[in-house]
Design an enzyme around this catalytic site. Structure first.
Site: not given
Ligand code: FAD
Length: 572
Positions: A120, A236, A349
């Site tokens: 990576f 990205h 991204h």
């Molecule tokens: C297409 C893509 C591919 C990626 N690939 C990788 C990878 O291969 N490796 C890596 O390390 N990272 C990767 N990333 C980054 C990584 O996936 C994310 O940073 C990480 O998954 C974020 O997780 P999280 O739990 O912080 O939030 P998220 O998974 O974004 O979840 C946010 C949560 O908050 C809730 N929420 C938001 N606002 C409110 C509200 N007002 N009221 C109630 N609930 C709310 C949503 O419903 C959701 O459940 C990728 C990102 C993307 C977009």
């Protein structure tokens, strides 16, 4: 009519960070009641779209080391990462990979049965553990499955959280609308973990789910907590044209090449030793430089792009290791990566910035932690390495869940202070009188389009002072326009109302990004100012904190923790 429900712990967000926190809190203290609040169904959180991998130094017997992971992360961050935080990420990750394995994660494996790892960007060892090219989906499924074993965890799916209730000293509750019924609730609790993810829908060309808006960031900001380092937005290199859906860095990890219009692997000019696997900020800048110097391509939509060539990787390998992006390319761009080159362009991204926390994920308000992409504990500094974000969710999901449970067990909570009912009444007024019945004339979806186009145009891979100032002027104009216009008057499933609340938070978060970017008169990591092209450690080796003020964000500086590695020039 306000309904009140009581829990011990509320976790806002059901992505990787939220679910990991729920498991760890429930393990720490089986007695406590935990609500996981999410505006979408659990498995529709953006985390399910993580593709390429999760970084961890698991092959220490074969030559990798935690120290090397730390240094790659710090160098990748352009020396803005807090080094003690990066050390914690990298030293805890191998155990997290083992933990996921025990919980049933279907990792891709080598022939000898060990968990496989792929190359990576920015790493000096192939360090990304993966599951084909759908790592986030399988991790989410593994965590959600594990959550089912705990009776104390309850899911409030399709509940839209609106504000944090506190008395200036400590946390008291979270207000939220149950989308199905339209009922306004206050979730009274002793502790809160904010895990609301990234806010990449601030840009019109974006890899994120449509739900990735800055609601959680804005809740914390309005509640008086600082947002940190928001000027650092990751682009990205390979968003596929025209949609912007992500083509994982794993595609280059498996041998994909980036080509310019002369058919050259142009990365040889910018990062001769790492080539396409240089960190994302460098690859994205190189692509835009090639385009600016006339060596790009025009996509049929008229937008400039570059090309990603996977043809030599071969159909079998693509099907086995990159099945997801094969499907995306065929379905959304009509291009089979085994036969066609893919048109790609740098795409929004990741947000390096977020809610200011300490190394434990604690915010400035007692009883509130933040984890995952919504948090900024300063692991990634000014540029995150790919595969380090899902890792961050695992590590700080675990830490914050455990610390919040301990806090509750110790009797943390309101400390006998009276519940500030007047703030709930104030919140009702803010959202129902101010937004629902706001009565503005402008179409909110047009406002959102203008806002996200402005961010794309003025705060993209390269920025400059006048462009950022113009962006800020436009955002402030949009803010002033009486746009609070909810057409749908329904109580049940009023997604129009939710969208307008999202736009409201987007306008404030955009302002913080732009003000931070204007103020940072240097180039570091993802923040590349053409009018200040050099990194300036004397003037800017510090984090930016932004505090809410109705007039404009108040900026402060926060020191960077340097333990072992003095800043040097980044070369790859
Ligand atoms: C297409 C893509 C591919 C990626 N690939 C990788 C990878 O291969 N490796 C890596 O390390 N990272 C990767 N990333 C980054 C990584 O996936 C994310 O940073 C990480 O998954 C974020 O997780 P999280 O739990 O912080 O939030 P998220 O998974 O974004 O979840 C946010 C949560 O908050 C809730 N929420 C938001 N606002 C409110 C509200 N007002 N009221 C109630 N609930 C709310 C949503 O419903 C959701 O459940 C990728 C990102 C993307 C977009």
């Amino acid at each position: 009519m306000v309904e009140t429900i009581r829990y011990d712990l509320v976790i806002c967000g059901s992505g990787l960070a939220g679910l990991r926190a729920a498991i760890s809190a429930a393990q720490k203290s089986p007695r406590i009641s935990i609500a996981v609040v999410s505006k979408v169904q659990v498995m529709r959180s953006h985390s399910v779209s993580a593709e390429g991998g999760t970084a961890a130094a698991i092959a220490q017997d074969e030559g990798d080391s935690v120290e090397s992971h730390v240094y790659d992360t710090v160098k990748g961050s352009d020396f803005l990462a807090d080094q003690d935080v990066a050390e914690r990420l990298c030293s805890e990750m191998p155990a997290q990979i083992g933990q996921l394995d025990k919980w049933g994660m279907p990792w891709s494996r080598r022939k000898d049965g060990r968990i496989d790892q792929r190359a990576f960007g920015g790493y000096s060892y192939p360090r990304a553990t993966y599951a084909s090219d759908k790592v986030g989906f399988y991790e989410m499924q593994t965590l959600y499955d594990t959550c089912q074993g705990f009776d104390g965890i309850e899911y409030l799916n399709e509940w839209f959280a609106t504000s944090i209730i506190h008395d200036g000293q400590r946390f008291h509750g979270l207000t939220a609308i149950e989308i199905a019924t339209g009922t306004f609730h206050v979730l009274r609790a002793k502790a809160l973990i904010i895990a609301t993810g990234g806010a990449g829908r601030l840009y019109s060309f974006s890899t994120y789910a449509h739900s990735s808006t800055p609601d959680g960031l804005d809740m914390a900001y309005r509640a008086g907590m600082a947002l940190k380092d928001m000027e650092f937005v990751q682009f990205h290199p390979t968003g596929i044209m025209p949609s912007g859906i992500l083509i994982t860095e794993g595609a280059r990890g498996e041998g994909g090449h980036l080509l310019n219009s002369r058919g050259e692997r142009f990365m040889k000019r910018y990062a001769p030793s790492k080539m396409e696997l240089a960190p994302r900020d460098i690859v994205s800048r190189s692509m835009i430089t090639e385009i600016n110097e006339g060596r790009g391509f025009k996509h049929e939509t008229g937008v400039d792009c570059m090309r990603l060539d996977l043809r030599h990787v071969g159909d079998d390998m693509i099907r086995e290791k990159l099945g997801g992006i094969r499907e995306i390319s065929i379905k959304f761009s009509g291009a089979d990566p085994a036969e066609d080159v893919l048109d790609v362009r740098p795409v929004c991204h990741y947000m390096m910035g977020g809610i200011h926390t300490d190394i434990d994920g604690a915010t400035e308000l007692a009883g509130v932690w933040a984890a995952g992409e919504a948090a900024c504990n300063s692991t990634h500094g000014s540029n995150r390495l790919g595969a380090n974000s899902t890792s961050e969710c695992m590590v700080w999901g675990r830490i914050t869940g455990e610390l919040a449970a301990e806090y509750i067990e110790r009797g943390g909570g309101d400390g006998g202070a009276p519940f500030p009912h007047h703030l709930v009444a104030h919140e009702e007024k803010r959202i129902y009188d101010g937004i629902f019945r706001g009565g503005g004339g402008a179409n909110p979806y047009e406002v959102r389009q203008e806002l996200t186009d402005t961010m794309n145009e003025k705060a993209y891979v390269y920025r400059d002072g006048p462009g950022l100032a113009e962006g800020l002027r436009r955002v402030r104009q949009l803010k002033k326009r009486a746009w609070k216009h909810v057409d749908d008057r329904a109580k049940e499933y009023n997604t129009n109302f939710c969208n307008v609340m999202e736009i409201d938070s987007m306008l404030r978060a955009a302002e913080v990004i732009l003000v931070g970017a204007i103020n940072r008169k240097e180039s570091r990591g993802s923040h590349a100012r053409t009018d200040h092209p050099k990194r300036d450690d004397a003037g800017f080796l510090h984090h930016t904190l932004a505090y809410y003020d109705p007039a404009e964000p108040i900026l402060k500086e926060h020191p960077v923790t340097i333990t072992r590695y003095q800043p040097v020039e980044r070369r790859y």
